[in-house]
Design a protein around this motif. Structure first.
Motif, PDB file in Angstrom:
ATOM      1  N   GLU A  22      -3.121  14.403  -4.113  1.00  0.00           N
ATOM      2  CA  GLU A  22      -4.421  14.286  -3.451  1.00  0.00           C
ATOM      3  C   GLU A  22      -4.220  14.292  -1.932  1.00  0.00           C
ATOM      4  O   GLU A  22      -3.598  13.386  -1.372  1.00  0.00           O
ATOM      5  CB  GLU A  22      -5.101  12.996  -3.903  1.00  0.00           C
ATOM      6  N   GLU A  23      -4.756  15.319  -1.274  1.00  0.00           N
ATOM      7  CA  GLU A  23      -4.486  15.523   0.150  1.00  0.00           C
ATOM      8  C   GLU A  23      -4.900  14.345   1.028  1.00  0.00           C
ATOM      9  O   GLU A  23      -4.134  13.906   1.896  1.00  0.00           O
ATOM     10  CB  GLU A  23      -5.168  16.798   0.646  1.00  0.00           C
ATOM     11  N   ALA A  24      -6.095  13.797   0.818  1.00  0.00           N
ATOM     12  CA  ALA A  24      -6.565  12.682   1.656  1.00  0.00           C
ATOM     13  C   ALA A  24      -5.647  11.475   1.497  1.00  0.00           C
ATOM     14  O   ALA A  24      -5.278  10.829   2.488  1.00  0.00           O
ATOM     15  CB  ALA A  24      -8.003  12.317   1.302  1.00  0.00           C
ATOM     16  N   MET A  25      -5.254  11.171   0.275  1.00  0.00           N
ATOM     17  CA  MET A  25      -4.367  10.032   0.016  1.00  0.00           C
ATOM     18  C   MET A  25      -2.998  10.277   0.639  1.00  0.00           C
ATOM     19  O   MET A  25      -2.402   9.382   1.230  1.00  0.00           O
ATOM     20  CB  MET A  25      -4.245   9.799  -1.488  1.00  0.00           C
ATOM     21  N   SER A  58       0.974   8.757   4.456  1.00  0.00           N
ATOM     22  CA  SER A  58       1.955   9.226   5.449  1.00  0.00           C
ATOM     23  C   SER A  58       1.739   8.553   6.791  1.00  0.00           C
ATOM     24  O   SER A  58       2.686   8.056   7.417  1.00  0.00           O
ATOM     25  CB  SER A  58       1.859  10.738   5.645  1.00  0.00           C
ATOM     26  N   ARG A  59       0.503   8.529   7.222  1.00  0.00           N
ATOM     27  CA  ARG A  59       0.185   7.949   8.532  1.00  0.00           C
ATOM     28  C   ARG A  59       0.538   6.465   8.563  1.00  0.00           C
ATOM     29  O   ARG A  59       1.122   5.979   9.526  1.00  0.00           O
ATOM     30  CB  ARG A  59      -1.302   8.160   8.844  1.00  0.00           C
ATOM     31  N   ALA A  60       0.199   5.736   7.500  1.00  0.00           N
ATOM     32  CA  ALA A  60       0.493   4.293   7.455  1.00  0.00           C
ATOM     33  C   ALA A  60       1.997   4.034   7.501  1.00  0.00           C
ATOM     34  O   ALA A  60       2.461   3.140   8.215  1.00  0.00           O
ATOM     35  CB  ALA A  60      -0.107   3.681   6.193  1.00  0.00           C
ATOM     36  N   LEU A  61       2.759   4.819   6.755  1.00  0.00           N
ATOM     37  CA  LEU A  61       4.214   4.634   6.723  1.00  0.00           C
ATOM     38  C   LEU A  61       4.866   5.035   8.044  1.00  0.00           C
ATOM     39  O   LEU A  61       5.789   4.372   8.519  1.00  0.00           O
ATOM     40  CB  LEU A  61       4.818   5.408   5.552  1.00  0.00           C
ATOM     41  N   GLU A  62       4.368   6.114   8.652  1.00  0.00           N
ATOM     42  CA  GLU A  62       4.895   6.519   9.957  1.00  0.00           C
ATOM     43  C   GLU A  62       4.584   5.466  11.016  1.00  0.00           C
ATOM     44  O   GLU A  62       5.432   5.146  11.857  1.00  0.00           O
ATOM     45  CB  GLU A  62       4.321   7.884  10.355  1.00  0.00           C
ATOM     46  N   ASN A  63       3.377   4.891  10.963  1.00  0.00           N
ATOM     47  CA  ASN A  63       3.006   3.829  11.909  1.00  0.00           C
ATOM     48  C   ASN A  63       3.884   2.594  11.730  1.00  0.00           C
ATOM     49  O   ASN A  63       4.084   1.830  12.668  1.00  0.00           O
ATOM     50  CB  ASN A  63       1.532   3.445  11.760  1.00  0.00           C
ATOM     51  N   VAL A 111       8.358  12.615   4.819  1.00  0.00           N
ATOM     52  CA  VAL A 111       8.179  14.010   4.441  1.00  0.00           C
ATOM     53  C   VAL A 111       7.246  13.985   3.243  1.00  0.00           C
ATOM     54  O   VAL A 111       7.502  13.269   2.276  1.00  0.00           O
ATOM     55  CB  VAL A 111       9.526  14.670   4.060  1.00  0.00           C
ATOM     56  N   SER A 112       6.139  14.705   3.311  1.00  0.00           N
ATOM     57  CA  SER A 112       5.196  14.647   2.196  1.00  0.00           C
ATOM     58  C   SER A 112       5.022  16.022   1.549  1.00  0.00           C
ATOM     59  O   SER A 112       5.062  17.045   2.224  1.00  0.00           O
ATOM     60  CB  SER A 112       3.849  14.088   2.652  1.00  0.00           C
ATOM     61  N   VAL A 113       4.872  15.975   0.232  1.00  0.00           N
ATOM     62  CA  VAL A 113       4.658  17.191  -0.566  1.00  0.00           C
ATOM     63  C   VAL A 113       3.503  16.924  -1.528  1.00  0.00           C
ATOM     64  O   VAL A 113       3.162  15.778  -1.811  1.00  0.00           O
ATOM     65  CB  VAL A 113       5.933  17.592  -1.345  1.00  0.00           C
ATOM     66  N   ASP A 114       2.919  18.007  -2.038  1.00  0.00           N
ATOM     67  CA  ASP A 114       1.727  17.864  -2.871  1.00  0.00           C
ATOM     68  C   ASP A 114       1.987  17.913  -4.372  1.00  0.00           C
ATOM     69  O   ASP A 114       1.050  17.880  -5.163  1.00  0.00           O
ATOM     70  CB  ASP A 114       0.691  18.918  -2.482  1.00  0.00           C
ATOM     71  N   ARG A 115       3.254  17.999  -4.777  1.00  0.00           N
ATOM     72  CA  ARG A 115       3.559  18.012  -6.223  1.00  0.00           C
ATOM     73  C   ARG A 115       5.044  17.749  -6.443  1.00  0.00           C
ATOM     74  O   ARG A 115       5.859  17.935  -5.547  1.00  0.00           O
ATOM     75  CB  ARG A 115       3.152  19.340  -6.849  1.00  0.00           C
ATOM     76  N   GLY A 116       5.351  17.323  -7.660  1.00  0.00           N
ATOM     77  CA  GLY A 116       6.732  17.022  -8.008  1.00  0.00           C
ATOM     78  C   GLY A 116       7.654  18.217  -7.891  1.00  0.00           C
ATOM     79  O   GLY A 116       8.806  18.082  -7.473  1.00  0.00           O
ATOM     80  N   LEU A 152       8.558   7.986  -2.957  1.00  0.00           N
ATOM     81  CA  LEU A 152       7.282   7.325  -3.232  1.00  0.00           C
ATOM     82  C   LEU A 152       6.408   8.379  -3.890  1.00  0.00           C
ATOM     83  O   LEU A 152       6.022   9.352  -3.259  1.00  0.00           O
ATOM     84  CB  LEU A 152       6.657   6.821  -1.934  1.00  0.00           C
ATOM     85  N   SER A 153       6.137   8.193  -5.177  1.00  0.00           N
ATOM     86  CA  SER A 153       5.480   9.249  -5.938  1.00  0.00           C
ATOM     87  C   SER A 153       4.272   8.751  -6.716  1.00  0.00           C
ATOM     88  O   SER A 153       4.321   7.695  -7.351  1.00  0.00           O
ATOM     89  CB  SER A 153       6.481   9.857  -6.924  1.00  0.00           C
ATOM     90  N   ASP A 154       3.214   9.549  -6.655  1.00  0.00           N
ATOM     91  CA  ASP A 154       2.107   9.352  -7.575  1.00  0.00           C
ATOM     92  C   ASP A 154       2.668   9.662  -8.958  1.00  0.00           C
ATOM     93  O   ASP A 154       3.626  10.435  -9.085  1.00  0.00           O
ATOM     94  CB  ASP A 154       0.968  10.312  -7.219  1.00  0.00           C
ATOM     95  N   ILE A 155       2.113   9.070  -9.986  1.00  0.00           N
ATOM     96  CA  ILE A 155       2.613   9.356 -11.329  1.00  0.00           C
ATOM     97  C   ILE A 155       1.915  10.568 -11.920  1.00  0.00           C
ATOM     98  O   ILE A 155       2.550  11.459 -12.465  1.00  0.00           O
ATOM     99  CB  ILE A 155       2.461   8.121 -12.249  1.00  0.00           C
TER     100      ILE A 155
END
Length: 130
Positions: free
Chosen positions: A16-19, A24-29, A35-40, A56-59
């Motif tokens: 989910e792009e918004a999530m 990412s922003r919270a962790l960078e702060n 490094v973020s990707v949109d799928r496994g 850190l992965s969505d299930i």
């Protein structure tokens, strides 16, 4: 005085792009390199070619779910810690059973809670080295 500690590297797999942007922003702060990707299936090549301290992965994701990604991570990068995020209680139970060493954080959660859990994962690793 400048902080000379190397920043911890986190690979974030979230479809989910918004999530993904929000996390990412919270962790960078909080001082992490993310490094973020949109799928496994996009995370796997990164795990094979780069060093990450935490996955850190969505299930629930298309193509490859977070549990399968974590199993592959354990094979290609066994020193990388794993933490799951999910909005599904039943999926959370399956993750706990299939990956007992992984932390599971259920949505919704406050960003402060996410950062605290990530810090705990790294503290546990440091204590294991001592």
């Amino acid at each position: 005085m400048e902080n000379t500690l190397p920043s911890r590297r986190i690979l974030l797999a979230e479809d989910e792009e918004a999530m993904r942007t929000y996390l990412s922003r919270a962790l960078e702060n909080a001082g992490y390199e993310v490094v973020s990707v949109d799928r496994g299936t996009a995370a796997l090549p990164a795990l094979e070619s780069e060093h990450f301290d935490l996955l850190l992965s969505d299930i629930v994701m298309p193509e490859m779910d977070g549990i399968e990604l974590a199993q592959r991570c354990n094979e290609v990068s066994p020193r990388t810690k794993v933490m799951f995020i999910t909005g599904f209680a039943a999926v959370s139970l399956k993750a706990s059973r299939d990956q007992p060493q992984a932390k599971v954080l259920s949505k919704p959660f406050h960003l402060r809670d996410l950062v605290l859990e990530v810090e705990r994962v790294f503290e546990d690793r440091e204590q294991a080295r001592v």
